[in-house]
Design a protein around this motif. Structure first.
Motif, PDB file in Angstrom:
ATOM      1  N   TRP A   1       0.830  -1.207   0.000  1.00 37.04           N
ATOM      2  CA  TRP A   1       0.000   0.000   0.000  1.00 37.04           C
ATOM      3  C   TRP A   1       0.859   1.249   0.000  1.00 37.04           C
ATOM      4  CZ3 TRP A   1      -5.227  -0.303  -0.582  1.00 37.04           C
ATOM      5  CH2 TRP A   1      -5.768  -1.594  -0.495  1.00 37.04           C
TER       6      TRP A   1
ATOM      7  N   HIS B   1       0.079 -11.893  10.371  1.00 38.55           N
ATOM      8  CA  HIS B   1      -1.203 -11.603   9.720  1.00 38.55           C
ATOM      9  C   HIS B   1      -2.122 -12.820   9.794  1.00 38.55           C
ATOM     10  CE1 HIS B   1      -3.765 -11.765   6.018  1.00 38.55           C
ATOM     11  NE2 HIS B   1      -4.191 -10.646   6.559  1.00 38.55           N
TER      12      HIS B   1
ATOM     13  N   ARG C   1      -5.492 -12.577  11.843  1.00 42.06           N
ATOM     14  CA  ARG C   1      -6.646 -12.619  10.945  1.00 42.06           C
ATOM     15  C   ARG C   1      -7.597 -13.734  11.414  1.00 42.06           C
ATOM     16  NH1 ARG C   1      -8.597 -11.458   5.227  1.00 42.06           N
ATOM     17  NH2 ARG C   1     -10.033 -13.180   5.131  1.00 42.06           N
TER      18      ARG C   1
ATOM     19  N   ALA D   1     -12.689  -0.221   7.662  1.00 37.95           N
ATOM     20  CA  ALA D   1     -13.081  -1.107   6.557  1.00 37.95           C
ATOM     21  C   ALA D   1     -14.530  -1.549   6.716  1.00 37.95           C
ATOM     22  CB  ALA D   1     -12.167  -2.328   6.539  1.00 37.95           C
ATOM     23  N   GLY D   2     -14.983  -1.649   7.973  1.00 41.12           N
ATOM     24  CA  GLY D   2     -16.278  -2.251   8.239  1.00 41.12           C
ATOM     25  C   GLY D   2     -17.471  -1.333   8.110  1.00 41.12           C
TER      26      GLY D   2
ATOM     27  N   SER E   1     -17.480   0.950   3.365  1.00 41.53           N
ATOM     28  CA  SER E   1     -17.846   0.155   2.197  1.00 41.53           C
ATOM     29  C   SER E   1     -19.312  -0.267   2.244  1.00 41.53           C
ATOM     30  CB  SER E   1     -16.951  -1.076   2.140  1.00 41.53           C
ATOM     31  OG  SER E   1     -16.837  -1.612   3.445  1.00 41.53           O
TER      32      SER E   1
ATOM     33  N   ARG F   1      -0.178  -4.440  -4.146  1.00 41.41           N
ATOM     34  CA  ARG F   1       0.778  -5.461  -3.739  1.00 41.41           C
ATOM     35  C   ARG F   1       2.181  -5.002  -4.146  1.00 41.41           C
ATOM     36  NH1 ARG F   1      -3.161  -6.690  -1.472  1.00 41.41           N
ATOM     37  NH2 ARG F   1      -4.253  -8.695  -1.434  1.00 41.41           N
TER      38      ARG F   1
ATOM     39  N   PRO G   1     -15.175  -8.052  -5.883  1.00 44.80           N
ATOM     40  CA  PRO G   1     -15.491  -6.911  -5.021  1.00 44.80           C
ATOM     41  C   PRO G   1     -14.783  -6.999  -3.682  1.00 44.80           C
ATOM     42  CG  PRO G   1     -17.316  -8.453  -5.014  1.00 44.80           C
ATOM     43  CD  PRO G   1     -16.341  -8.942  -6.047  1.00 44.80           C
ATOM     44  N   PHE G   2     -14.509  -8.243  -3.232  1.00 50.26           N
ATOM     45  CA  PHE G   2     -13.887  -8.421  -1.927  1.00 50.26           C
ATOM     46  C   PHE G   2     -12.439  -8.881  -2.049  1.00 50.26           C
ATOM     47  CE2 PHE G   2     -18.475  -9.300  -0.968  1.00 50.26           C
ATOM     48  CZ  PHE G   2     -18.680  -8.227  -0.118  1.00 50.26           C
TER      49      PHE G   2
ATOM     50  N   ARG H   1      -5.968 -12.485   1.627  1.00 46.19           N
ATOM     51  CA  ARG H   1      -6.410 -11.154   2.079  1.00 46.19           C
ATOM     52  C   ARG H   1      -7.861 -10.873   1.701  1.00 46.19           C
ATOM     53  NH1 ARG H   1      -2.437  -8.153   5.039  1.00 46.19           N
ATOM     54  NH2 ARG H   1      -0.646  -9.493   4.904  1.00 46.19           N
TER      55      ARG H   1
ATOM     56  N   CYS I   1     -11.577 -10.143   1.761  1.00 47.04           N
ATOM     57  CA  CYS I   1     -12.232  -9.382   2.823  1.00 47.04           C
ATOM     58  C   CYS I   1     -12.874 -10.306   3.872  1.00 47.04           C
ATOM     59  CB  CYS I   1     -13.317  -8.505   2.201  1.00 47.04           C
ATOM     60  SG  CYS I   1     -14.286  -7.669   3.443  1.00 47.04           S
ATOM     61  N   PRO I   2     -12.472 -10.200   5.131  1.00 46.67           N
ATOM     62  CA  PRO I   2     -13.073 -11.069   6.147  1.00 46.67           C
ATOM     63  C   PRO I   2     -14.493 -10.647   6.515  1.00 46.67           C
ATOM     64  CG  PRO I   2     -11.482  -9.580   7.168  1.00 46.67           C
ATOM     65  CD  PRO I   2     -11.428  -9.324   5.690  1.00 46.67           C
TER      66      PRO I   2
HETATM   67  C1  HEM Z   1     -19.407  -4.082   0.627  1.00 48.05           C
HETATM   68  C2  HEM Z   1     -18.569  -4.063   1.602  1.00 48.05           C
HETATM   69  C3  HEM Z   1     -17.092  -4.347   1.518  1.00 48.05           C
HETATM   70  C4  HEM Z   1     -16.238  -4.307   0.441  1.00 48.05           C
HETATM   71  C5  HEM Z   1     -16.579  -3.965  -1.004  1.00 48.05           C
HETATM   72  C6  HEM Z   1     -14.925  -4.683   0.925  1.00 48.05           C
HETATM   73  C7  HEM Z   1     -13.799  -4.818   0.117  1.00 48.05           C
HETATM   74  C8  HEM Z   1     -12.587  -5.328   0.560  1.00 48.05           C
HETATM   75  C9  HEM Z   1     -11.476  -5.682  -0.288  1.00 48.05           C
HETATM   76  C10 HEM Z   1     -11.439  -5.562  -1.807  1.00 48.05           C
HETATM   77  C11 HEM Z   1     -10.485  -6.141   0.505  1.00 48.05           C
HETATM   78  C12 HEM Z   1      -9.143  -6.735   0.050  1.00 48.05           C
HETATM   79  C13 HEM Z   1      -7.937  -5.889   0.364  1.00 48.05           C
HETATM   80  C14 HEM Z   1      -6.659  -6.512  -0.129  1.00 48.05           C
HETATM   81  O1  HEM Z   1      -6.674  -7.450  -0.907  1.00 48.05           O
HETATM   82  O2  HEM Z   1      -5.602  -5.997   0.243  1.00 48.05           O
HETATM   83  C15 HEM Z   1     -10.934  -6.041   1.872  1.00 48.05           C
HETATM   84  C16 HEM Z   1     -10.181  -6.353   2.975  1.00 48.05           C
HETATM   85  C17 HEM Z   1     -10.608  -6.165   4.258  1.00 48.05           C
HETATM   86  N1  HEM Z   1     -11.897  -5.881   4.670  1.00 48.05           N
HETATM   87 FE1  HEM Z   1     -13.467  -5.499   3.497  1.00 48.05          FE
HETATM   88  N2  HEM Z   1     -15.001  -4.899   2.274  1.00 48.05           N
HETATM   89  C18 HEM Z   1     -16.301  -4.713   2.681  1.00 48.05           C
HETATM   90  C19 HEM Z   1     -16.801  -4.877   3.961  1.00 48.05           C
HETATM   91  C20 HEM Z   1     -16.052  -5.122   5.079  1.00 48.05           C
HETATM   92  C21 HEM Z   1     -16.568  -5.263   6.420  1.00 48.05           C
HETATM   93  C22 HEM Z   1     -18.041  -5.184   6.822  1.00 48.05           C
HETATM   94  C23 HEM Z   1     -15.471  -5.475   7.237  1.00 48.05           C
HETATM   95  C24 HEM Z   1     -15.411  -5.695   8.711  1.00 48.05           C
HETATM   96  C25 HEM Z   1     -16.286  -6.263   9.426  1.00 48.05           C
HETATM   97  C26 HEM Z   1     -14.289  -5.484   6.404  1.00 48.05           C
HETATM   98  C27 HEM Z   1     -13.005  -5.654   6.859  1.00 48.05           C
HETATM   99  C28 HEM Z   1     -11.904  -5.839   6.042  1.00 48.05           C
HETATM  100  C29 HEM Z   1     -10.551  -6.087   6.543  1.00 48.05           C
HETATM  101  C30 HEM Z   1     -10.118  -6.117   8.016  1.00 48.05           C
HETATM  102  C31 HEM Z   1      -9.739  -6.280   5.426  1.00 48.05           C
HETATM  103  C32 HEM Z   1      -8.240  -6.592   5.407  1.00 48.05           C
HETATM  104  C33 HEM Z   1      -8.061  -8.083   5.282  1.00 48.05           C
HETATM  105  C34 HEM Z   1      -6.626  -8.554   5.292  1.00 48.05           C
HETATM  106  O3  HEM Z   1      -5.730  -7.802   4.935  1.00 48.05           O
HETATM  107  O4  HEM Z   1      -6.450  -9.712   5.663  1.00 48.05           O
HETATM  108  N3  HEM Z   1     -14.690  -5.271   5.102  1.00 48.05           N
HETATM  109  N4  HEM Z   1     -12.242  -5.568   1.886  1.00 48.05           N
END
Ligand code: HEM
Length: 490
Positions: free
Chosen positions: A115, A136, A140, A299-300, A303, A373, A428-429, A434, A436-437
């Motif tokens: 990043w 991590h 995680r 993050a939570g 989005s 990355r 999307p996630f 990594r 999205c959890p």
């Molecule tokens: C529509 C809703 C959401 C979208 C579009 C979204 C999208 C993403 C994406 C694309 C990543 C990947 C990042 C990477 O590859 O480096 C990510 C990671 C993450 N998201 Fe989400 N997210 C959403 C909702 C949430 C929610 C509700 C939470 C918490 C409860 C959350 C917590 C996280 C965390 C902690 C990471 C980092 C994971 C890691 O590095 O292991 N996200 N999210």
């Protein structure tokens, strides 16, 4: 007269030489030193010294045509799905094809998070975005347990439903509202409830306010001078850290007194982090706990708040999809035993059409435009070299707007998800370790909101032609100024 022309000619010539010299600075600094390997680099243009391609990126994303940035790269260099650029202060490679994005996201041996420094400074050096691989994996696993799985989600569902119902009712009485702002507040309350239990209203409001400022600087230029977004965001981070520190102190004091806090029930994420011990008996320091909490809370809510707003916006603009989505909810209610109060997780999992609506919203909006990355080794992708140390930007927007995958990609159409999507075609996630959890929790929140909205309410936008902004995230410039009204027949 002739000498005047000569002077003009000389100046123009000098400017051209200067331009060509400047255009070669990044080549000299980053490509030439690769020796023969430079010929295996992907096509592309590293732009100007220091700013690289940032100017064209920001110009496009601050206009109404954000995709003009990638379109012009593809037009100049062909549809290779991989391009060299210089962005966010680093020589980088943008990958745009599903296969290349999937390869980068799932290959932990060759890629690690990369990043931009501004994001790391704002979200935290000790958060997941900078954490070593093993640490991590451990943290995680520990943290995602509380937001994943049937049991955890069933517990949250009740709270989510209660707050959705009361918020919708309240909004109908508020008249004009910034729908996006209210949605972000709502998703913030949910995430605070899950991660911090019952924090007081003033603490919650202070956190929410600071997060709003923090986010404005996440994609901005890293200029730490008063007046610039990044400077304001750094100040917001400082305030957030102070608030989280006071919460950690309070929790630690409660433990020292060995007394449960008044009214405190289940163990939340903050408790899990305070209790966590690694295989060497080491506990997490306050700075680590704070950065992880700060990252999760951010993050939570941003989005899910944005995606819920957009799903509502699209449904309201497409009566045929609204009708179909509503029909599904009405049918579900009819089939529900009369004794059942409120939604169950099984009900939500059966909302097939609504799930398509949400996926389509996430595709069209692509909340996370890209993730970052860094190559740990020299690695080949699509036959081109990504040199060790270079950044890689997985450009999800290009995957989601690929007309070969999604016919008429700029149009909102839930039928795009009647087809089963192959890995990499819909990200999307993200993907890989990594991923999205919070993905299941996010879909649950959005589904519960839309269930209640579709059954009883409608959105009257007050400024339907409001321009769209694409940075830091896609949103209507007026934050969707609207009235939430009861449907006439409801
Ligand atoms: C529509 C809703 C959401 C979208 C579009 C979204 C999208 C993403 C994406 C694309 C990543 C990947 C990042 C990477 O590859 O480096 C990510 C990671 C993450 N998201 Fe989400 N997210 C959403 C909702 C949430 C929610 C509700 C939470 C918490 C409860 C959350 C917590 C996280 C965390 C902690 C990471 C980092 C994971 C890691 O590095 O292991 N996200 N999210």
């Amino acid at each position: 007269m002739a000498s005047l022309w000569f002077i003009f000619g000389a100046i123009a010539g000098a400017l051209l030489v200067l331009r060509s010299l400047l255009k070669n600075v990044n080549w000299f600094l980053y490509e030439a030193k690769l020796g023969d390997k430079q010929y295996s680099l992907p096509p592309g243009d590293m732009g100007w010294p220091i700013i690289g391609n940032m100017w064209s990126f920001l110009r496009a994303f601050k206009s109404s045509k954000p995709d003009s940035f990638m379109d012009s790269i593809v037009k100049r260099f062909g549809n290779t799905g991989i391009y060299k650029v210089f962005m966010f202060g680093f020589p980088s490679v943008i990958v745009t094809s599903p296969e290349a994005c999937k390869k980068v996201l799932t290959d932990d041996e060759n890629f690690e998070p990369g990043w931009p420094q501004s994001t790391v400074e704002l979200i935290g050096e000790k958060s997941f975005i900078k954490m070593p691989f093993e640490e991590h994996r451990r943290l995680r696993r520990l943290t995602s347990a509380s937001i994943n799985g049937y049991e955890a989600l069933s517990v949250y569902l009740k709270y989510i439903e209660e707050i959705v119902i009361s918020s919708l009712e309240k909004w109908t009485q508020m008249g004009e509202i910034e729908f996006l702002t209210q949605m972000r507040k709502l998703t913030f309350k949910i995430i605070i409830h899950i991660f911090l239990g019952s924090e007081s209203e003033p603490v919650m409001e202070a956190l929410e306010r600071e997060y709003t400022v923090l986010n404005l600087g996440v994609r901005a230029m890293r200029i730490n001078i008063p007046g610039f977004a990044f400077h304001k965001s750094l100040k917001a981070r400082k305030n957030l850290v102070a608030i989280f520190q006071s919460i950690v102190d309070k929790r630690r004091n409660e433990r020292r007194g060995k007394e449960p806090a008044p009214g405190k029930k289940a163990k939340d994420m903050m408790d899990s982090l305070i209790d966590a011990v690694d295989e060497n008996g080491r506990k997490l320091g306050d700075d680590e706990i704070i950065d992880i909490m700060l990252m999760y809370l951010n993050a939570g809510h941003e989005s899910s708040g944005h995606i819920t707003m957009w799903a509502t916006y699209f449904l309201q603009r497409h009566p045929e999809f609204f009708r179909k989505a509503k029909e599904e909810q009405v049918e579900m209610l009819k089939r529900r035993p009369p004794s059942q109060k409120g939604l169950k997780l099984e009900d939500v999992r059966k909302m097939e059409y609504l799930s398509k609506v949400i996926d389509e919203t996430m595709r069209v909006v692509t909340f996370s435009l890209m993730v970052f990355r860094q190559a740990r080794n020299d690695v080949k992708v699509n036959g081109y070299l990504i040199p060790k140390g270079w950044r890689v930007l997985t450009w999800f927007r290009s995957v989601h707007f690929d007309s070969e995958l999604y016919p008429d990609p700029r149009e909102f159409n839930p039928e795009n998800f009647s087809v089963v999507r192959k890995a990499g075609e819909f990200l999307p996630f993200g993907a890989g370790t990594r991923l999205c959890p919070g993905n299941d929790l996010a879909k649950l929140e959005i589904s519960v909101f839309l269930h209640h909205f579709l059954l009883k309410y409608e959105l009257e936008q007050l400024n339907p032609k409001s321009p769209i902004r694409f940075l830091p995230h896609t949103r209507p410039l007026d934050n969707c100024l609207a009235r939430i009204k009861k449907q006439e027949a409801a």
